[in-house]
Design a protein around this motif. Structure first.
Motif, PDB file in Angstrom:
ATOM      1  N   LEU A  63       7.447 -39.404  15.928  1.00 59.79           N
ATOM      2  CA  LEU A  63       8.526 -38.489  15.395  1.00 59.79           C
ATOM      3  C   LEU A  63       7.576 -40.140  14.120  1.00 59.79           C
ATOM      4  O   LEU A  63       8.228 -40.190  13.086  1.00 59.79           O
ATOM      5  CB  LEU A  63       9.789 -39.766  15.698  1.00 59.79           C
ATOM      6  N   SER A  64       6.669 -39.815  13.610  1.00 58.66           N
ATOM      7  CA  SER A  64       5.751 -40.518  13.059  1.00 58.66           C
ATOM      8  C   SER A  64       5.334 -38.931  12.133  1.00 58.66           C
ATOM      9  O   SER A  64       5.201 -37.989  12.232  1.00 58.66           O
ATOM     10  CB  SER A  64       5.093 -40.638  13.651  1.00 58.66           C
ATOM     11  N   THR A  65       5.421 -39.046  11.075  1.00 54.48           N
ATOM     12  CA  THR A  65       5.477 -38.140   9.929  1.00 54.48           C
ATOM     13  C   THR A  65       3.900 -37.598   9.211  1.00 54.48           C
ATOM     14  O   THR A  65       2.984 -38.243   9.076  1.00 54.48           O
ATOM     15  CB  THR A  65       6.132 -38.300   8.037  1.00 54.48           C
ATOM     16  N   GLN A  66       3.781 -36.919   9.347  1.00 52.93           N
ATOM     17  CA  GLN A  66       1.689 -36.163   9.054  1.00 52.93           C
ATOM     18  C   GLN A  66       2.562 -35.309   8.312  1.00 52.93           C
ATOM     19  O   GLN A  66       3.040 -34.266   8.189  1.00 52.93           O
ATOM     20  CB  GLN A  66       1.405 -35.720  10.514  1.00 52.93           C
ATOM     21  N   ARG A  67       0.612 -34.800   7.812  1.00 53.50           N
ATOM     22  CA  ARG A  67       0.493 -33.301   6.578  1.00 53.50           C
ATOM     23  C   ARG A  67      -0.461 -32.316   7.115  1.00 53.50           C
ATOM     24  O   ARG A  67      -1.267 -32.763   8.212  1.00 53.50           O
ATOM     25  CB  ARG A  67      -0.048 -34.434   5.591  1.00 53.50           C
ATOM     26  N   TYR A  68       0.342 -31.340   7.105  1.00 57.04           N
ATOM     27  CA  TYR A  68      -0.393 -30.526   6.922  1.00 57.04           C
ATOM     28  C   TYR A  68      -0.685 -29.332   6.388  1.00 57.04           C
ATOM     29  O   TYR A  68       0.249 -29.347   5.328  1.00 57.04           O
ATOM     30  CB  TYR A  68       0.214 -29.614   9.111  1.00 57.04           C
ATOM     31  N   HIS A  69      -1.426 -28.161   6.591  1.00 60.01           N
ATOM     32  CA  HIS A  69      -1.783 -27.525   5.422  1.00 60.01           C
ATOM     33  C   HIS A  69      -2.112 -26.161   6.681  1.00 60.01           C
ATOM     34  O   HIS A  69      -2.836 -25.631   7.789  1.00 60.01           O
ATOM     35  CB  HIS A  69      -3.108 -27.693   4.556  1.00 60.01           C
ATOM     36  N   TYR A  70      -1.564 -25.111   6.154  1.00 59.05           N
ATOM     37  CA  TYR A  70      -1.692 -23.233   6.739  1.00 59.05           C
ATOM     38  C   TYR A  70      -1.875 -22.308   5.717  1.00 59.05           C
ATOM     39  O   TYR A  70      -1.486 -22.458   5.058  1.00 59.05           O
ATOM     40  CB  TYR A  70      -0.728 -23.330   7.769  1.00 59.05           C
ATOM     41  N   VAL A  71      -3.102 -21.874   6.166  1.00 60.43           N
ATOM     42  CA  VAL A  71      -3.796 -20.394   5.416  1.00 60.43           C
ATOM     43  C   VAL A  71      -3.463 -19.300   7.039  1.00 60.43           C
ATOM     44  O   VAL A  71      -4.159 -19.217   7.194  1.00 60.43           O
ATOM     45  CB  VAL A  71      -4.563 -20.541   4.498  1.00 60.43           C
ATOM     46  N   HIS A  72      -2.814 -18.042   6.281  1.00 53.18           N
ATOM     47  CA  HIS A  72      -2.855 -17.053   7.318  1.00 53.18           C
ATOM     48  C   HIS A  72      -2.840 -15.797   6.152  1.00 53.18           C
ATOM     49  O   HIS A  72      -2.134 -15.525   5.426  1.00 53.18           O
ATOM     50  CB  HIS A  72      -1.673 -17.564   8.195  1.00 53.18           C
ATOM     51  N   PHE A 100       0.615  -1.418  -0.032  1.00 54.13           N
ATOM     52  CA  PHE A 100      -0.380  -0.092   0.070  1.00 54.13           C
ATOM     53  C   PHE A 100       0.746   1.106  -0.657  1.00 54.13           C
ATOM     54  O   PHE A 100       0.582   2.222  -0.666  1.00 54.13           O
ATOM     55  CB  PHE A 100      -0.606   0.190   1.228  1.00 54.13           C
ATOM     56  N   THR A 101       1.888   0.934   0.797  1.00 53.89           N
ATOM     57  CA  THR A 101       2.889   2.625   0.499  1.00 53.89           C
ATOM     58  C   THR A 101       4.116   1.807   0.398  1.00 53.89           C
ATOM     59  O   THR A 101       4.537   0.718   0.357  1.00 53.89           O
ATOM     60  CB  THR A 101       2.708   2.925   1.988  1.00 53.89           C
ATOM     61  N   PRO A 102       5.589   2.438   0.538  1.00 56.72           N
ATOM     62  CA  PRO A 102       6.624   1.001  -0.128  1.00 56.72           C
ATOM     63  C   PRO A 102       7.395   1.444   1.695  1.00 56.72           C
ATOM     64  O   PRO A 102       7.723  -0.330   1.665  1.00 56.72           O
ATOM     65  CB  PRO A 102       8.157   2.902   0.648  1.00 56.72           C
ATOM     66  N   SER A 103       5.737   1.178   3.062  1.00 55.97           N
ATOM     67  CA  SER A 103       6.939   0.653   4.338  1.00 55.97           C
ATOM     68  C   SER A 103       6.003  -0.231   4.649  1.00 55.97           C
ATOM     69  O   SER A 103       6.285  -1.016   5.386  1.00 55.97           O
ATOM     70  CB  SER A 103       7.184   1.719   4.755  1.00 55.97           C
ATOM     71  N   VAL A 104       4.439  -0.334   3.897  1.00 51.87           N
ATOM     72  CA  VAL A 104       3.362  -1.255   4.501  1.00 51.87           C
ATOM     73  C   VAL A 104       2.694  -2.257   3.572  1.00 51.87           C
ATOM     74  O   VAL A 104       2.433  -1.754   2.732  1.00 51.87           O
ATOM     75  CB  VAL A 104       2.412  -0.432   5.567  1.00 51.87           C
ATOM     76  N   GLY A 105       2.995  -2.959   4.179  1.00 55.32           N
ATOM     77  CA  GLY A 105       1.949  -4.551   2.817  1.00 55.32           C
ATOM     78  C   GLY A 105       0.772  -5.611   3.626  1.00 55.32           C
ATOM     79  O   GLY A 105       1.368  -5.520   4.730  1.00 55.32           O
ATOM     80  N   ALA A 106       0.509  -6.052   2.815  1.00 55.16           N
ATOM     81  CA  ALA A 106      -0.034  -7.406   3.465  1.00 55.16           C
ATOM     82  C   ALA A 106      -0.568  -8.862   2.770  1.00 55.16           C
ATOM     83  O   ALA A 106       0.038  -8.304   1.401  1.00 55.16           O
ATOM     84  CB  ALA A 106      -1.710  -6.721   3.258  1.00 55.16           C
ATOM     85  N   ARG A 107      -0.357  -9.059   2.733  1.00 56.70           N
ATOM     86  CA  ARG A 107      -0.247 -10.962   2.012  1.00 56.70           C
ATOM     87  C   ARG A 107      -1.530 -12.097   2.609  1.00 56.70           C
ATOM     88  O   ARG A 107      -1.547 -11.814   3.409  1.00 56.70           O
ATOM     89  CB  ARG A 107       0.922 -11.300   1.964  1.00 56.70           C
ATOM     90  N   ILE A 108      -1.535 -12.809   1.419  1.00 54.80           N
ATOM     91  CA  ILE A 108      -2.110 -14.040   1.496  1.00 54.80           C
ATOM     92  C   ILE A 108      -2.197 -15.429   1.587  1.00 54.80           C
ATOM     93  O   ILE A 108      -1.015 -15.459   0.386  1.00 54.80           O
ATOM     94  CB  ILE A 108      -3.763 -13.981   1.703  1.00 54.80           C
ATOM     95  N   ASN A 109      -0.488 -15.514   2.644  1.00 55.05           N
ATOM     96  CA  ASN A 109       0.104 -17.280   2.082  1.00 55.05           C
ATOM     97  C   ASN A 109      -1.126 -18.104   2.344  1.00 55.05           C
ATOM     98  O   ASN A 109      -0.955 -18.157   3.542  1.00 55.05           O
ATOM     99  CB  ASN A 109       1.084 -16.952   3.383  1.00 55.05           C
ATOM    100  N   TYR A 110      -0.061 -19.816   1.803  1.00 54.15           N
ATOM    101  CA  TYR A 110      -0.508 -20.221   2.137  1.00 54.15           C
ATOM    102  C   TYR A 110       0.815 -21.514   1.965  1.00 54.15           C
ATOM    103  O   TYR A 110       2.077 -21.714   1.048  1.00 54.15           O
ATOM    104  CB  TYR A 110      -1.412 -21.219   0.732  1.00 54.15           C
ATOM    105  N   SER A 111       0.916 -22.193   2.817  1.00 54.98           N
ATOM    106  CA  SER A 111       2.270 -22.854   2.881  1.00 54.98           C
ATOM    107  C   SER A 111       1.854 -24.691   4.149  1.00 54.98           C
ATOM    108  O   SER A 111       0.705 -24.849   4.577  1.00 54.98           O
ATOM    109  CB  SER A 111       3.234 -22.757   4.499  1.00 54.98           C
TER     110      SER A 111
END
Length: 490
Positions: free
Chosen positions: A119-128, A99-110
């Motif tokens: 120690l078992s392998t699990q899956r996850y999804h994260y939206v923030h 929005f300005t050179p210093s301030v912004g926003a985002r939607i991220n998926y990881s």
């Protein structure tokens, strides 16, 4: 002696009194000088306000990011493995806007995989959604592009466990480093953390924060739409320039009013002088001195239609045999007479009658021979600048009469084109004069005059007439087709 002493004393007192008088200012009127008027009309180089950036519209400074790296899960029940034994690969996708050179926003998926307390392998999804703050963004207020960026961020989102179906609330935080490779592409590296409730992996207490994910990723950000920022222009120089221009306009308006008054006074004076010269009978002799400026220099050629009328009247009598009442019979000594016929273009042409005896010929300006052959006054056709297009198409009506006269009496036509030497190069003026002659010749040919009766020539650039516009013309001259030889009758 006493009188002389008294006189000298009085003179000295008067000189002292005059010397002691302080000089008074004779004129208190102040004049504003505009010697730098040319500077006022020069463009102002824009300057920018320090630290002020204009806001970008909605279509500007959007970005899309893609990154990949590794993630380590640190739960409340940590298990027996160390940090490096818990690392799994991960990736992320982001869409955001500054929005300005210093301030912004985002939607991220990881998302990807992680190892829980067993120690078992699990899956996850994260939206923030994250709020971004570029601590180096103020550099855009001083330059067009900033290479480096340091962006702390914080946000909130939902974390989904693919095996047990938990969807707890989570908090994200971290810092991102940026390096702008080009106007559209930047390289990014990000260290981020995610904190959620302890029972996310199925072990620990609910409703209490305690499970964490630590991620380190690297990738690229692609800038879409309009990029960059506009710095605010300082309006103070333009305001000062406008104020000075307004003062200059007032100054010029006052000068115009003063000159207009002077011109009106001069005009009335000239009118009175003309009346005086007219009363004294000297207007014809000295009237040209009192010509107004608009009347000076009008010595460019004009079309003389009276010359054509005189020419038609004379050509009707071209078979005249010399026995007119004007007495063309020459008496020789010893008796007898000689009837003389001379060539048609000469000063004593039979077409124009004997110039010595024919008062009509002697008084007619329209039929005065030019160069020994030209009949009557030339007709001029004027053209627009740098074209072979007439300034007024109504001039073409003269061609109809010229063709009619030339056809009826068997005359030849010479067309001479010219250009204005004050404009254009020599090559351009030569070609332009020829094209103007060609245009008039073609119009004559269209009206029925054969091409073999037309002679064309181009003078190139000339400066013979004032104003200079008069030099842009084609001149049409009429000539007798051939000369008749002299005949002497004893």
């Amino acid at each position: 002696m006493t009188k002389r002493i008294i006189f000298i004393f009085a003179a000295l007192c008067s000189l002292q009194a005059r010397a002691s008088v302080r000089p008074a200012q004779a004129d208190t009127v102040r004049y504003t000088s505009f010697t730098d008027a040319a500077e006022l009309l020069q463009p102002v180089q824009p300057t920018h306000l320090d630290g002020v950036i204009l806001p970008m519209r909605g279509s500007g400074n959007w970005f899309v990011g893609i990154a990949g790296g590794s993630t380590a899960f640190l739960g409340t029940l940590l298990g027996c493995e160390d940090l490096f034994g818990r690392i799994e690969t991960s990736y992320s996708l982001a869409v955001g806007k500054w929005f300005t050179p210093s301030v912004g926003a985002r939607i991220n998926y990881s998302g990807s995989r992680f190892k829980d307390a067993r120690l078992s392998t699990q899956r996850y999804h994260y939206v923030h959604a994250d709020l971004l703050w570029n601590v180096l963004g103020r550099g855009y207020a001083r330059q067009e592009q900033v290479r480096w960026g340091l962006v702390p961020f914080a946000g909130i989102g939902l974390l989904h466990h693919a095996t047990n179906g938990h969807n707890p609330f989570a908090v994200s935080y971290g810092v991102q480093g940026q390096y702008r490779i080009s106007r559209r592409v930047s390289a990014v590296a990000e260290l981020s953390g995610t904190t959620t409730f302890q029972d996310f992996d199925g072990y620990g207490r609910a409703n209490r924060l305690g499970d964490h994910m630590l991620s380190l990723t690297a990738g690229f950000t692609f800038h879409i739409g309009k990029t960059g920022w506009k710095r605010a222009v300082d309006a103070a120089p333009y305001i000062r320039r406008s104020e000075r221009l307004a003062e200059y306009v007032d100054f010029l308006s006052e000068e115009n009013r003063r000159y207009a008054g002077r011109h009106d006074c001069d005009r009335r004076t000239l009118a009175e002088l003309k009346k005086i010269l007219e009363i004294e009978g000297l207007l014809d002799a000295y009237g040209h001195i009192l010509q107004e400026d608009g009347e000076v220099g009008k010595d460019y050629p004009v079309n003389n239609y009276s010359g054509l009328n005189s020419l038609r009247a004379r050509l009707k009598n071209r078979q005249w045999d010399g026995t007119s009442p004007l007495d063309t019979t020459e008496v020789r000594p010893g008796g007898g007479s000689v009837s003389v016929r001379v060539e048609a273009g000469s000063a004593n042409s039979r077409y124009g009658c004997n110039a010595r005896r024919d008062s009509l010929t002697a008084d007619s300006v329209a039929f005065r021979p030019a160069g020994g052959e030209c009949i009557g006054a030339p007709v001029y056709f004027f053209f627009s600048l740098n074209t072979a297009r007439l300034t007024d198409p109504s001039q073409l009506v003269n061609l109809d009469e010229l063709v009619r006269v030339a056809t009826k009496y068997g005359l030849t036509v010479k067309v001479t084109g010219a250009a204005d030497s004050a404009t254009g190069t020599v090559g351009i003026n030569d070609a332009l004069s020829v094209s103007r002659a060609d245009y008039i010749a073609s119009e004559l040919n269209k009206r029925g005059l054969p091409s073999d009766r037309i002679t064309k020539t181009g003078e190139g650039g000339i400066s013979d007439y004032v104003p200079t516009e008069a030099n842009r013309h084609s001149k049409v001259e009429l000539f007798f087709d051939k000369l008749e030889k002299t005949e002497i009758h004893p």
